[in-house]
Design an enzyme around this catalytic site. Structure first.
Site, PDB file in Angstrom:
ATOM      1  N   VAL A 130      35.055  49.229  62.036  1.00  0.00           N
ATOM      2  CA  VAL A 130      34.533  50.265  61.149  1.00  0.00           C
ATOM      3  C   VAL A 130      32.993  50.288  61.193  1.00  0.00           C
ATOM      4  O   VAL A 130      32.372  51.277  60.791  1.00  0.00           O
ATOM      5  CB  VAL A 130      35.107  50.039  59.729  1.00  0.00           C
ATOM      6  CG1 VAL A 130      34.404  48.901  59.019  1.00  0.00           C
ATOM      7  CG2 VAL A 130      35.120  51.290  58.908  1.00  0.00           C
ATOM      8  N   ASN A 140      44.471  39.518  41.245  1.00  0.00           N
ATOM      9  CA  ASN A 140      44.873  38.529  42.270  1.00  0.00           C
ATOM     10  C   ASN A 140      46.204  38.937  42.894  1.00  0.00           C
ATOM     11  O   ASN A 140      47.240  38.845  42.240  1.00  0.00           O
ATOM     12  CB  ASN A 140      44.988  37.140  41.632  1.00  0.00           C
ATOM     13  CG  ASN A 140      43.634  36.631  41.177  1.00  0.00           C
ATOM     14  OD1 ASN A 140      42.966  37.288  40.388  1.00  0.00           O
ATOM     15  ND2 ASN A 140      43.228  35.492  41.687  1.00  0.00           N
ATOM     16  N   TYR A 164      31.006  37.559  47.932  1.00  0.00           N
ATOM     17  CA  TYR A 164      32.092  38.524  48.116  1.00  0.00           C
ATOM     18  C   TYR A 164      32.056  39.577  47.004  1.00  0.00           C
ATOM     19  O   TYR A 164      32.149  40.786  47.256  1.00  0.00           O
ATOM     20  CB  TYR A 164      33.430  37.775  48.121  1.00  0.00           C
ATOM     21  CG  TYR A 164      34.625  38.688  48.076  1.00  0.00           C
ATOM     22  CD1 TYR A 164      34.957  39.478  49.176  1.00  0.00           C
ATOM     23  CD2 TYR A 164      35.434  38.764  46.943  1.00  0.00           C
ATOM     24  CE1 TYR A 164      36.059  40.321  49.127  1.00  0.00           C
ATOM     25  CE2 TYR A 164      36.529  39.596  46.893  1.00  0.00           C
ATOM     26  CZ  TYR A 164      36.843  40.372  47.987  1.00  0.00           C
ATOM     27  OH  TYR A 164      37.923  41.212  47.939  1.00  0.00           O
TER      28      TYR A 164
HETATM   29  C1  UD1 Z   1      40.908  36.418  44.086  1.00  0.00           C
HETATM   30  C2  UD1 Z   1      40.787  36.828  45.550  1.00  0.00           C
HETATM   31  C3  UD1 Z   1      39.716  37.849  45.695  1.00  0.00           C
HETATM   32  C4  UD1 Z   1      40.014  39.000  44.748  1.00  0.00           C
HETATM   33  C5  UD1 Z   1      40.133  38.491  43.318  1.00  0.00           C
HETATM   34  C6  UD1 Z   1      40.521  39.608  42.368  1.00  0.00           C
HETATM   35  C7  UD1 Z   1      41.267  35.274  47.375  1.00  0.00           C
HETATM   36  C8  UD1 Z   1      40.801  34.073  48.119  1.00  0.00           C
HETATM   37  N1  UD1 Z   1      40.463  35.658  46.353  1.00  0.00           N
HETATM   38  O1  UD1 Z   1      39.740  35.743  43.670  1.00  0.00           O
HETATM   39  O2  UD1 Z   1      39.670  38.308  47.035  1.00  0.00           O
HETATM   40  O3  UD1 Z   1      39.007  39.943  44.852  1.00  0.00           O
HETATM   41  O4  UD1 Z   1      41.153  37.516  43.266  1.00  0.00           O
HETATM   42  O5  UD1 Z   1      40.577  39.138  41.044  1.00  0.00           O
HETATM   43  O6  UD1 Z   1      42.288  35.851  47.646  1.00  0.00           O
HETATM   44  N2  UD1 Z   1      42.278  27.223  42.725  1.00  0.00           N
HETATM   45  C9  UD1 Z   1      42.967  26.043  42.522  1.00  0.00           C
HETATM   46  N3  UD1 Z   1      43.368  25.309  43.611  1.00  0.00           N
HETATM   47  C10 UD1 Z   1      43.106  25.707  44.893  1.00  0.00           C
HETATM   48  C11 UD1 Z   1      42.405  26.928  45.095  1.00  0.00           C
HETATM   49  C12 UD1 Z   1      42.010  27.662  43.982  1.00  0.00           C
HETATM   50  O7  UD1 Z   1      43.226  25.642  41.388  1.00  0.00           O
HETATM   51  O8  UD1 Z   1      43.523  25.000  45.836  1.00  0.00           O
HETATM   52  C13 UD1 Z   1      41.860  28.007  41.541  1.00  0.00           C
HETATM   53  C14 UD1 Z   1      40.395  28.407  41.576  1.00  0.00           C
HETATM   54  O9  UD1 Z   1      39.577  27.419  41.064  1.00  0.00           O
HETATM   55  C15 UD1 Z   1      40.407  29.665  40.711  1.00  0.00           C
HETATM   56  C16 UD1 Z   1      41.792  30.247  40.913  1.00  0.00           C
HETATM   57  O10 UD1 Z   1      42.576  29.220  41.512  1.00  0.00           O
HETATM   58  O11 UD1 Z   1      40.239  29.326  39.362  1.00  0.00           O
HETATM   59  C17 UD1 Z   1      41.862  31.478  41.758  1.00  0.00           C
HETATM   60  O12 UD1 Z   1      41.232  31.253  42.986  1.00  0.00           O
HETATM   61  P1  UD1 Z   1      41.357  32.270  44.232  1.00  0.00           P
HETATM   62  O13 UD1 Z   1      42.756  32.495  44.609  1.00  0.00           O
HETATM   63  O14 UD1 Z   1      40.416  31.771  45.280  1.00  0.00           O
HETATM   64  O15 UD1 Z   1      40.966  33.663  43.638  1.00  0.00           O
HETATM   65  P2  UD1 Z   1      39.872  34.410  42.785  1.00  0.00           P
HETATM   66  O16 UD1 Z   1      38.545  33.768  42.789  1.00  0.00           O
HETATM   67  O17 UD1 Z   1      40.513  34.675  41.464  1.00  0.00           O
END
Ligand code: UD1
Length: 345
Positions: free
Chosen positions: A56, A208, A179
């Site tokens: 893009v 999410n 991001y």
């Molecule tokens: C996610 C998306 C993002 C989207 C947003 C919308 C991903 C990586 N991120 O961000 O693209 O724009 O939702 O709301 O798809 N955690 C754990 N253990 C782990 C990894 C993460 O406990 O092994 C926790 C993190 O600390 C966090 C939560 O899970 O509190 C969510 O993390 P993550 O899935 O990375 O997503 P977001 O930051 O919410």
């Protein structure tokens, strides 16, 4: 409608494509099949969808794919939190420079309808309710406080603990990582384009997203995919902080339905739409649900943290329900079960 779908080979893109086909649109997919997502694997859309493999960020490619198009759904982007600050140029190039080239080409081709994949991350910590000061924007979380196990962002005025609040689209944006910043810049660039060209923009602030085909085993994977990868190896999910972080996990089919409805129904002006299930969960609860669905080991709450993470973020998707007639249909427990069973997709 004749629709250009960028990023149609990605996780959300494939589900949006299926929804577009079901609703009998004519579709062209533009996807670069980027190596860090597709790992050299080929992908073909179902007939008669046309696939153009291209970037893009390339103006000539954008001009070519916009021929005969009525509306664009722009999903092509670099997602996730990133590894570290060295990811910044790639985020800005992929997400913002790419959007800039696309918008310029849409203006040349006189294509006036855009549906943009944005994110709840544009709100940062969103809002919290202080017993004394009402709705406030939580301050940034400090490293030393988190290291001491104090994960809740306090009221910025009095320091007291905040109660949860659902975030409407009217809340001020406050991106707190790279991001998030690039997603907000995409919205702003699109809004500027709309003002000058008279085009329409539906900015879909996804919560999410989970479901079949989630990216996994990459540093950019979402938490549900990370937990599933662990469980599949017989390992306990590692829950960061104290597990009390609130999110709204929404099934990718609901996301796809919202995206297509917005493309069909939002035809003038710039409008942001939160897209969430409406039912907040904690990350700890999600880990427990997945471990139960896979009959795996109980989650471990580690107390580890990532400074760029927000503590709580939960959408109020009333606008999407009222204005576009959408509602989420996949319930959390059944969605998690489906995800657990379909993860080798
Ligand atoms: C996610 C998306 C993002 C989207 C947003 C919308 C991903 C990586 N991120 O961000 O693209 O724009 O939702 O709301 O798809 N955690 C754990 N253990 C782990 C990894 C993460 O406990 O092994 C926790 C993190 O600390 C966090 C939560 O899970 O509190 C969510 O993390 P993550 O899935 O990375 O997503 P977001 O930051 O919410």
């Amino acid at each position: 409608m004749n629709i250009l779908l960028t990023g149609g080979a990605g996780f959300i893109g494939r589900h949006v494509l299926a929804e577009l086909i079901a609703r009998r649109h004519s579709i062209r997919v533009l996807d670069s099949l980027r190596a860090d997502v597709h790992h050299g694997r080929r992908w073909s859309p179902p007939e008669p969808v046309e696939l153009v493999v291209g970037d893009v960020r390339d103006a000539a490619t954008c001009d070519a794919v916009l021929d005969g198009i009525d509306a664009v759904i722009h999903l092509a982007a670099k997602v996730g939190l990133g590894v570290d600050v060295s990811d910044t140029p790639d985020y800005v190039s992929s997400n913002d420079y790419g959007t800039a080239e696309l918008l310029a080409a849409m203006a040349r081709a006189k294509v006036g309808r855009l549906t943009l994949a944005s994110s709840m991350v544009v709100y940062g910590e969103g809002i919290g309710l202080c017993a004394v000061h009402g709705a406030v924007t939580p301050g940034p979380r400090l490293d030393h406080a988190m290291a001491a196990g104090r994960f809740e962002p306090p009221c910025p005025v009095c320091g007291e603990t905040l109660a949860p609040a659902m975030v409407p689209e009217s809340v001020a944006t406050d991106p707190r990582n790279v991001y998030a910043t690039t997603k907000l810049a995409q919205e702003l660039l699109s809004s500027n384009w709309a003002r000058v060209t008279g085009g329409s923009v539906a900015a879909m602030r996804y919560h999410n997203v989970y479901g079949p085909g989630m990216p996994r085993d990459t540093p950019y994977a979402g938490v549900a995919a990370i937990f599933l990868s662990s469980l599949r190896k017989g390992l306990a999910p590692q829950v960061f902080e104290d597990g009390g972080q609130r999110r709204d996990f929404i099934h990718v089919r609901d996301i796809a339905a919202a995206t297509v409805l917005a493309t069909e129904r939002h035809a003038s002006g710039v409008r942001a739409f939160n897209v969430g299930s409406g039912t907040p969960r904690t990350v700890g609860d999600m880990a427990v649900a997945l471990a139960a669905a896979l009959d795996g080991p109980s989650p471990i709450v580690t107390g580890k943290y990532r400074l760029a993470d927000v503590r709580h973020i939960v959408a109020d998707s009333q606008r999407l329900r009222d204005e576009l007639g959408w509602s989420a249909t996949t319930e959390f427990a059944s969605g998690m079960k489906e995800l657990a069973g379909s993860f080798d997709h």
